[in-house]
Design a protein around this motif. Structure first.
Motif, PDB file in Angstrom:
ATOM      1  N   VAL B 536       0.859  -1.183   0.000  1.00 15.99           N
ATOM      2  CA  VAL B 536       0.000   0.000   0.000  1.00 15.99           C
ATOM      3  C   VAL B 536       0.895   1.232   0.000  1.00 15.99           C
ATOM      4  O   VAL B 536       1.728   1.408   0.889  1.00 15.99           O
ATOM      5  CB  VAL B 536      -0.926   0.004   1.242  1.00 15.99           C
ATOM      6  CG1 VAL B 536      -1.804   1.248   1.234  1.00 15.99           C
ATOM      7  CG2 VAL B 536      -1.767  -1.257   1.280  1.00 15.99           C
ATOM      8  N   ARG B 537       0.732   2.050  -1.038  1.00 18.47           N
ATOM      9  CA  ARG B 537       1.591   3.236  -1.171  1.00 18.47           C
ATOM     10  C   ARG B 537       0.848   4.501  -0.806  1.00 18.47           C
ATOM     11  O   ARG B 537      -0.361   4.587  -0.949  1.00 18.47           O
ATOM     12  CB  ARG B 537       2.039   3.381  -2.626  1.00 18.47           C
ATOM     13  CG  ARG B 537       3.044   2.348  -3.044  1.00 18.47           C
ATOM     14  CD  ARG B 537       3.378   2.496  -4.529  1.00 18.47           C
ATOM     15  NE  ARG B 537       3.864   1.245  -5.055  1.00 18.47           N
ATOM     16  CZ  ARG B 537       5.083   0.779  -4.825  1.00 18.47           C
ATOM     17  NH1 ARG B 537       5.926   1.466  -4.095  1.00 18.47           N
ATOM     18  NH2 ARG B 537       5.449  -0.389  -5.316  1.00 18.47           N
ATOM     19  N   PHE B 581      -0.612  -3.603   6.684  1.00 16.71           N
ATOM     20  CA  PHE B 581      -1.541  -3.249   5.604  1.00 16.71           C
ATOM     21  C   PHE B 581      -1.258  -4.040   4.343  1.00 16.71           C
ATOM     22  O   PHE B 581      -0.102  -4.253   3.978  1.00 16.71           O
ATOM     23  CB  PHE B 581      -1.409  -1.755   5.285  1.00 16.71           C
ATOM     24  CG  PHE B 581      -1.684  -0.867   6.478  1.00 16.71           C
ATOM     25  CD1 PHE B 581      -2.930  -0.290   6.648  1.00 16.71           C
ATOM     26  CD2 PHE B 581      -0.694  -0.625   7.432  1.00 16.71           C
ATOM     27  CE1 PHE B 581      -3.192   0.526   7.746  1.00 16.71           C
ATOM     28  CE2 PHE B 581      -0.948   0.186   8.527  1.00 16.71           C
ATOM     29  CZ  PHE B 581      -2.199   0.766   8.691  1.00 16.71           C
ATOM     30  N   VAL B 583      -3.049  -4.550   0.179  1.00 17.65           N
ATOM     31  CA  VAL B 583      -4.095  -4.147  -0.759  1.00 17.65           C
ATOM     32  C   VAL B 583      -5.163  -5.232  -0.771  1.00 17.65           C
ATOM     33  O   VAL B 583      -4.854  -6.416  -0.777  1.00 17.65           O
ATOM     34  CB  VAL B 583      -3.491  -3.946  -2.160  1.00 17.65           C
ATOM     35  CG1 VAL B 583      -4.578  -3.682  -3.173  1.00 17.65           C
ATOM     36  CG2 VAL B 583      -2.496  -2.797  -2.127  1.00 17.65           C
ATOM     37  N   SER B 584      -6.408  -4.803  -0.745  1.00 13.69           N
ATOM     38  CA  SER B 584      -7.496  -5.776  -0.705  1.00 13.69           C
ATOM     39  C   SER B 584      -7.726  -6.402  -2.071  1.00 13.69           C
ATOM     40  O   SER B 584      -7.517  -5.773  -3.101  1.00 13.69           O
ATOM     41  CB  SER B 584      -8.763  -5.063  -0.246  1.00 13.69           C
ATOM     42  OG  SER B 584      -9.869  -5.908  -0.413  1.00 13.69           O
ATOM     43  N   ASP B 585      -8.145  -7.665  -2.082  1.00 17.46           N
ATOM     44  CA  ASP B 585      -8.518  -8.320  -3.333  1.00 17.46           C
ATOM     45  C   ASP B 585      -9.784  -7.695  -3.892  1.00 17.46           C
ATOM     46  O   ASP B 585     -10.015  -7.678  -5.091  1.00 17.46           O
ATOM     47  CB  ASP B 585      -8.779  -9.813  -3.098  1.00 17.46           C
ATOM     48  CG  ASP B 585      -7.497 -10.536  -2.742  1.00 17.46           C
ATOM     49  OD1 ASP B 585      -6.426 -10.009  -3.107  1.00 17.46           O
ATOM     50  OD2 ASP B 585      -7.573 -11.595  -2.098  1.00 17.46           O
ATOM     51  N   SER B 587     -11.739  -4.845  -5.049  1.00 16.93           N
ATOM     52  CA  SER B 587     -11.299  -3.539  -5.535  1.00 16.93           C
ATOM     53  C   SER B 587     -12.156  -2.407  -4.992  1.00 16.93           C
ATOM     54  O   SER B 587     -11.827  -1.243  -5.161  1.00 16.93           O
ATOM     55  CB  SER B 587     -11.303  -3.523  -7.056  1.00 16.93           C
ATOM     56  OG  SER B 587     -12.638  -3.635  -7.493  1.00 16.93           O
ATOM     57  N   SER B 588     -13.257  -2.721  -4.309  1.00 16.65           N
ATOM     58  CA  SER B 588     -14.078  -1.638  -3.786  1.00 16.65           C
ATOM     59  C   SER B 588     -13.910  -1.501  -2.272  1.00 16.65           C
ATOM     60  O   SER B 588     -14.696  -0.853  -1.615  1.00 16.65           O
ATOM     61  CB  SER B 588     -15.543  -1.891  -4.110  1.00 16.65           C
ATOM     62  OG  SER B 588     -15.984  -3.022  -3.396  1.00 16.65           O
ATOM     63  N   ALA B 589     -12.882  -2.144  -1.740  1.00 18.37           N
ATOM     64  CA  ALA B 589     -12.731  -2.114  -0.282  1.00 18.37           C
ATOM     65  C   ALA B 589     -11.477  -1.341   0.131  1.00 18.37           C
ATOM     66  O   ALA B 589     -10.567  -1.126  -0.664  1.00 18.37           O
ATOM     67  CB  ALA B 589     -12.666  -3.536   0.263  1.00 18.37           C
ATOM     68  N   LEU B 590     -11.489  -0.928   1.382  1.00 24.04           N
ATOM     69  CA  LEU B 590     -10.312  -0.302   1.972  1.00 24.04           C
ATOM     70  C   LEU B 590      -9.175  -1.327   2.006  1.00 24.04           C
ATOM     71  O   LEU B 590      -9.424  -2.522   1.913  1.00 24.04           O
ATOM     72  CB  LEU B 590     -10.639   0.120   3.406  1.00 24.04           C
ATOM     73  CG  LEU B 590     -11.572   1.312   3.566  1.00 24.04           C
ATOM     74  CD1 LEU B 590     -11.993   1.443   5.023  1.00 24.04           C
ATOM     75  CD2 LEU B 590     -10.886   2.573   3.094  1.00 24.04           C
ATOM     76  N   PRO B 591      -7.931  -0.888   2.161  1.00 21.18           N
ATOM     77  CA  PRO B 591      -6.844  -1.856   2.342  1.00 21.18           C
ATOM     78  C   PRO B 591      -7.147  -2.756   3.541  1.00 21.18           C
ATOM     79  O   PRO B 591      -7.846  -2.352   4.459  1.00 21.18           O
ATOM     80  CB  PRO B 591      -5.632  -0.961   2.632  1.00 21.18           C
ATOM     81  CG  PRO B 591      -5.989   0.373   2.118  1.00 21.18           C
ATOM     82  CD  PRO B 591      -7.464   0.500   2.211  1.00 21.18           C
ATOM     83  N   GLU B 593      -6.401  -4.294   6.889  1.00 20.80           N
ATOM     84  CA  GLU B 593      -5.554  -3.981   8.045  1.00 20.80           C
ATOM     85  C   GLU B 593      -5.672  -5.149   8.998  1.00 20.80           C
ATOM     86  O   GLU B 593      -6.770  -5.480   9.411  1.00 20.80           O
ATOM     87  CB  GLU B 593      -6.118  -2.757   8.791  1.00 20.80           C
ATOM     88  CG  GLU B 593      -5.512  -1.458   8.403  1.00 20.80           C
ATOM     89  CD  GLU B 593      -6.244  -0.290   9.052  1.00 20.80           C
ATOM     90  OE1 GLU B 593      -6.294  -0.219  10.287  1.00 20.80           O
ATOM     91  OE2 GLU B 593      -6.766   0.537   8.290  1.00 20.80           O
TER      92      GLU B 593
END
Ligand SMILES: [Zn+2]
Lengths: 356, 790
Positions: B536-537, B581, B583-585, B587-591, B593
């Motif tokens: 996550v950048r 953290f 990246v979520s699989d 694509s509409s979700a927050l990272p 955690e």
């Protein structure tokens, strides 16, 4: 030699044997000569058969007395030898207790954790629960729901760090499904929004946690720091309730000599809004350099939850009212120990961490 | 915002101790950051510069002869070079105690006598100007005490912090209004008007093309203007409030802004073709040269003032243009007193880096109803200070854009009382609001009053906003203090309690909690031996070294141990709990955690970490299963294991890869434990319900068994087999010896276990113990090709 003389002689001989001994071992060695059938006194028991019946009792008594005398002499010798031997042994075991090489390692919680737990404990004692939420948040939870729409000038008060999730940088959970930016929360207020969304009032909760700002690290700023916010939503909650709650917290956390006061201020998410000051903990109100001679130090912001915020969280602001407050945890940690530079808490130098 | 007592008094008869007045202002939400009582500065006098000459031995100071009382000139050494012979300057004579406590003494500087000190405005507490010696107006009497001569003795200067919702308090009049209401004294903006001469017919015209940008534009034509110096009193007030006196026209402009909160601008009318002014939004790329001679490129949302030819001659509310700037030859002036859309001014001034006293006021929203009063005030002042006066031509030019309607809002006494926690009467509410400009009328509904919001309070719109005004003027501190009580008991959640328990286990084992930076440099992930394709950048990191959110606690803890090693702190045992953290699989979700626990123990082998895990397991009633696994990321390739709770993988344990340790310049072995704290806590909560086992009162028997087992077989596998084989009489099982020797088969080692057997309902006979023993031996031998060691 009369019977009595024989008894006296045997007693004297036995005691003389005891007196010749010098330790427990030699005492043990002479024991067969003192007690039992094979001892001289023991051997004299046979005399009982040789004396007259009427004299038997007297002889028996004499024998018993002689034996008792030997037993006493033996016991006394044994006590002497035992205590001497104990002294020798104890002396041999003498320790210099200041020679200890190492203490068992004791661990330490980080100063921020300790402060956070202390704060949580005070609020739990006051009837609050502790709520948590994600650190990466949507624009909606961090700003919009808190009455800070995109064009709001007060947004510039928060130097926000945004996330780059490629094509997902804008995620559709804004109002009406609009795309919103993903960011690192700038305060723990989004947790308040999530609490209000997920549970019906009454709500009495605090939200401690890590927050982020796009700030260069210096003695009093860090891009990553910690906050605790409180939220109460109930029927008939008033500004006086806020003042009273903060007073109670201040006394519980800082001690009875420290009190709090409210001054009008401005935040987009509260109305009325206030700064909350506490009695200067250094001078206890007398005035010093730390408090710029005012006797007060600014601790945090607070106010009555803005009706727009309640509405955004689905709470009917005619039926329910609430207050919220918030302040920095790191600064409290610094204050408690007189630490001058915030960065010292985050170098992770064990020589620092071990002091707390 | 700085305010001066004598200036406030032009609006209200304010009396009182300066510090008490400061407390009142703070309590009204205008926090006083400093209170300065201007004292007589005994010993500081007006002096004339009689001669200037270089110091024979120093470049950075010069010798100045000053004259006071027409006596002999006195020589002083001075580090400033901004004065000329004939200038009047403030001069501190020997023995003067300066505001900072320094006493002026006669002294020698590099061989030359100095008999006093020439003072800057800052040294006298009369402004921020440190740059040079303060040059005084010519009409002062040489030798006179300075502060008396300036008329400042006993005046009070307060520095106020004004919140963004208080545009009214960005003016002397606004602060006076608030303070007068608190002190219960009358407040009034004095009527000041200048009788106009003639007609402005055709001299000037104003056209607003965008009414949202410019709600109101008020102007006036002034002639007979001569640009000169403003009087001392005006210069002093401007200086004290932090503005530099420039010339009579600019000074009046600033004076009116400070006094009434209305920024304004003047154009040289002769440079405006046909006196025409228009207001519109800029077109992107349009250019203008501003007063500071910088060429600025505009964007489409900026507001611009244009001339008859539609060419930009000013950036609305931010800065005027050079082409119409007034000069010494100016005779006719067009005064602009406009209101602007706050958001537009904020955007433009921020983008161009042109924040000013004016933009600060426009951003908050200026009062559109005071425009004419402010125009009149400007004319009145300029007329007063211009020798021979000026002429004001014709009536006020006044063009409206989209003005905001006056808002009236019903305010319920009951609601205000409930919100503030004190019973107010409608009369009290009326009496608190009226003095600060709010209109209060009764309504048919006895509870509610109709409150009309004044134009200088654009922030106030609702009943709740009005309640804040009531609270502010009643005094926050005078409201009660009540403590509401939750109907439920306060508590930590089971998860929060267990998190504390786990931290206690760590510190109990001697570990120290660290808090490394959760931001990493992109290379830190590889450096720690981890492989993360898409971390996550951050979109706008402060520095590339802090541009990635950690995917693991390992890099941070390695850096912390490394830092300590570089400071000669070896044998460091650190742990951390916190979010990592990914990246979520979805694509509409927050990272995603997840909360992790990481423990890094330097100068220790893997068993330091496994025993830590055992301690956790025993405290949390959890059985962690280990599976030796080669090549776990970051871990020693042959000293690492996955950790499972049943079927769920919850972490890894082992030693750090020596190659990674080299990257961090750590010269000792390091044990490492990493677990998913959230999953472990969840499992521990279910395990908390395990029922109690009664303690058997019957004698127990110990059986020791040593097996020779191939290295490939995990000790834990033998343990599992023994547990299954021993059955319910097994009270405890312990690996107590591991033995490797050349006498054993190649690639095998001996593992010795101690089993304690005990029945709950009887004494086990030797025969029964023997049966269990035999069962265990057979099970281990057959399952693991092991042999019992005789
Ligand atoms: Zn103090």
């Amino acid at each position: 030699m009369s019977v009595y003389e024989q008894i006296a002689e045997a007693q004297a001989a036995a005691i003389s044997e005891i007196e010749k001994t010098s330790d427990l071992e030699s005492l043990k060695a002479v024991e067969p000569m003192l007690f039992g059938k094979k001892s001289t006194l023991g051997g004299l028991k046979r005399l009982m058969a040789e004396v007259d019946a009427e004299e038997r009792a007297t002889v028996g008594q004499a024998l018993n007395q002689a034996q008792e005398a030997v037993r006493e002499a033996h016991a006394s010798a044994r006590d002497t030898f035992e205590s001497a031997s104990r002294r020798v042994q104890l002396e041999a075991e003498r320790l210099d207790l200041t020679e200890s090489l190492q203490a068992p390692a004791r661990g330490h919680l980080h100063l921020v954790t300790q402060t956070m737990e202390r704060l949580e404990d005070v609020f739990v004692g006051m009837g609050f629960t502790v709520s948590e939420g994600p650190q990466a948040e949507t624009d909606w939870y961090n700003f919009e729901a808190l009455n800070l729409p995109a064009a709001h000038p007060a947004r510039s008060m928060f130097d926000t760090l945004y996330l780059d999730l490629g094509e997902r940088t804008e995620i559709g959970d804004g109002e009406g499904g609009e795309a919103t930016n993903i960011l690192l929360r700038t305060h723990t207020s989004p947790v308040q929004v999530r609490v209000m969304e997920s549970a019906a009032p009454p709500i009495y909760t605090v939200c401690p946690g890590r927050v982020f700002r796009r700030d260069t690290a210096d003695a009093s700023h860090m891009p990553v720091f910690h906050q605790i916010e409180g939220l109460v939503v109930d029927r008939g909650i008033s500004l006086s309730d806020l003042a009273g709650t903060l007073n109670e917290f201040t006394a519980a956390y800082f001690g009875g000599a420290i009190s709090s006061r409210l001054r009008p201020s401005y935040f987009p998410f509260t109305e009325p809004s206030a700064e909350f000051d506490i009695t200067c903990v250094i001078c206890e109100g007398a005035g010093c350099q730390t408090c710029q001679r005012t006797g007060w130090i600014e601790l945090g912001g607070c106010g009555m939850v803005h009706p727009n915020v309640l509405a955004n969280c689905g709470v009917d602001s005619e039926e329910w009212t609430g207050f919220a407050f918030g302040f920095g945890i790191d600064r409290l940690a610094l204050m408690r120990y007189g630490i001058k530079d915030l960065r010292d808490m985050y170098t992770n130098d064990v020589r620092f961490l071990k002091q707390f | 915002m700085k305010v001066l007592l004598s200036w406030l008094r032009e609006f209200a008869p304010i009396e009182g101790d300066p510090h008490e007045l400061a407390d009142h202002m703070s309590d009204l939400g205008m926090a006083v950051e400093a209170t300065q009582i201007l004292n007589s500065l005994d010993g500081v006098v007006v002096a004339r510069v009689a001669d200037l000459r270089p110091h024979p031995k120093a470049d950075r100071i010069q010798l100045v002869d000053v004259e006071i009382d027409n006596g002999e000139p006195m020589q002083v050494c001075c580090g400033a070079f901004n004065m000329s012979v004939g200038d009047l300057i403030p001069f501190a004579t020997i023995g003067t105690v300066m505001p900072d406590g320094m006493e002026i003494a006669q002294r020698k500087m590099r061989g030359e006598m100095s008999n006093g000190m020439c003072c800057s405005a800052a040294e006298l507490g009369l402004g921020a100007d440190h740059d040079g010696i303060m040059i005084l107006p010519d009409n002062l009497e040489t030798g006179a005490p300075l502060m008396q001569e300036l008329g400042l003795v006993g005046d009070v200067l307060w520095d106020l912090e004004i919140n963004p919702n208080r545009p009214d308090a960005m003016s002397i009049a606004g602060v006076a209004r608030d303070l007068a209401a608190r002190l219960n004294v009358p407040f009034q903006i004095p009527e000041r008007s200048v009788t106009p001469t003639g007609s402005d017919q055709g001299l000037a015209s104003i056209e607003i093309a965008d009414g949202d940008l410019c709600p109101r534009f008020t102007g006036r034509v002034l002639t007979g203007v001569s640009v000169g110096e403003s009087p001392l009193w005006m210069q002093m007030r401007l200086t004290l409030l932090g503005m530099r006196p420039i010339n009579s026209v600019v000074d009046v402009s600033n004076y009116v802004m400070l006094e009434l909160g209305t920024p304004n601008h003047t154009y040289d009318l002769s440079l405006l073709p046909n006196g025409h002014i228009g207001v519109r939004r800029a077109t992107a790329g349009e250019k203008i040269t501003t007063l500071d001679d910088q060429e600025r490129t505009l964007q489409s949302n900026d507001g611009v003032i244009v001339n008859e030819a539609d060419e930009p001659i000013g950036i609305a509310g931010v800065m005027g243009g050079a082409s119409t700037e007034i000069s010494d030859s100016t005779n006719s002036v067009l005064l602009e007193l406009a209101c602007w859309e706050p958001e537009s001014i904020a955007r433009t001034s921020q983008r161009l880096g042109l924040r000013s006293e004016a933009s600060a006021r426009f951003e908050r929203g200026t009062d559109w109803q005071i425009s004419v009063t402010a125009v009149e005030r400007f004319c009145d002042l300029l007329n007063e200070i211009t020798p021979g006066g000026i002429e004001v031509v014709g009536e006020v030019l006044d063009v409206a854009g989209t003005t905001r309607d006056t808002i009236s809002v019903p305010v319920r006494t009951s609601r205000v009382s409930m919100l503030l926690g004190r019973e107010f009467s409608s009369e009290e509410i009326r009496d608190l609001l009226t003095p600060i400009g709010f209109g209060v009328e009764p309504t048919d509904d006895g509870d509610a009053q109709l409150v009309t919001i004044p134009s200088f309070r654009p922030d106030t719109e609702t009943e709740t906003d009005v309640a804040e005004e009531i609270a502010r003027h009643y005094g926050y501190g005078r409201l009660g203090t009540t403590v509401p009580r939750s109907p439920d008991a306060g508590r930590l959640s089971p998860e929060q309690k267990l998190r504390r328990v786990i931290r206690q286990i760590m510190t109990g084992a001697g570990l120290i909690e660290a808090m490394p930076n959760p931001f990493l440099a992109p290379g830190d992930i590889n450096r720690a031996g981890l492989v993360v394709e898409e971390p996550v950048r951050l979109l706008n990191p402060l520095a590339v070294e802090e541009s990635v959110l950690r995917p693991s606690l390992l890099p941070g803890l390695l850096a912390a141990v490394s830092y300590n090693y570089s400071h000669r702190n070896t044998g460091v045992e650190l742990f951390e709990t916190g979010a990592v953290f990914e990246v979520s699989d979805d694509s509409s979700a927050l990272p995603v955690e997840s909360e992790h626990l990481g423990a890094l123990i330097s100068d220790a082998d893997a068993f330091a970490a496994t025993s830590l895990l055992k301690a956790l397991g025993s405290a949390l009633k959890l059985k962690f299963d280990l599976t030796n696994t080669d090549g776990l990321p970051g871990l020693h390739p042959t000293r690492g294991a996955r950790i499972n709770l049943g079927d769920t993988e919850v972490g890894s344990v082992g030693e750090i890869d020596p190659a990674v340790l080299r990257n961090y310049e750590i010269e000792d072995r390091c044990a490492w434990l990493s677990i998913r704290l959230d999953l472990v806590i969840e499992a521990a909560i279910s395990a908390q319900g395990t029922p109690y086992q009664p303690v058997s009162t019957f004698p127990s028997s110990d059986v020791d068994l040593a097996f020779v087992v191939a290295e490939e077989v995990q000790a834990s596998a033998i343990e599992t087999t023994l547990r299954d084989a021993a059955g319910e009489e097994l009270q405890s099982l312990r690996l107590f010896d591991v033995f490797r020797s050349e006498q054993l088969d190649e690639g095998a080692r001996s593992l010795a276990f101690s089993l304690r057997l005990q029945a709950n309902d009887k004494t086990m006979t030797d025969e029964e113990v023997g049966t269990v023993r035999q069962r265990c031996i057979e099970a281990v031998e057959s399952t693991h090709q092991a042999t019992l060691r005789a």
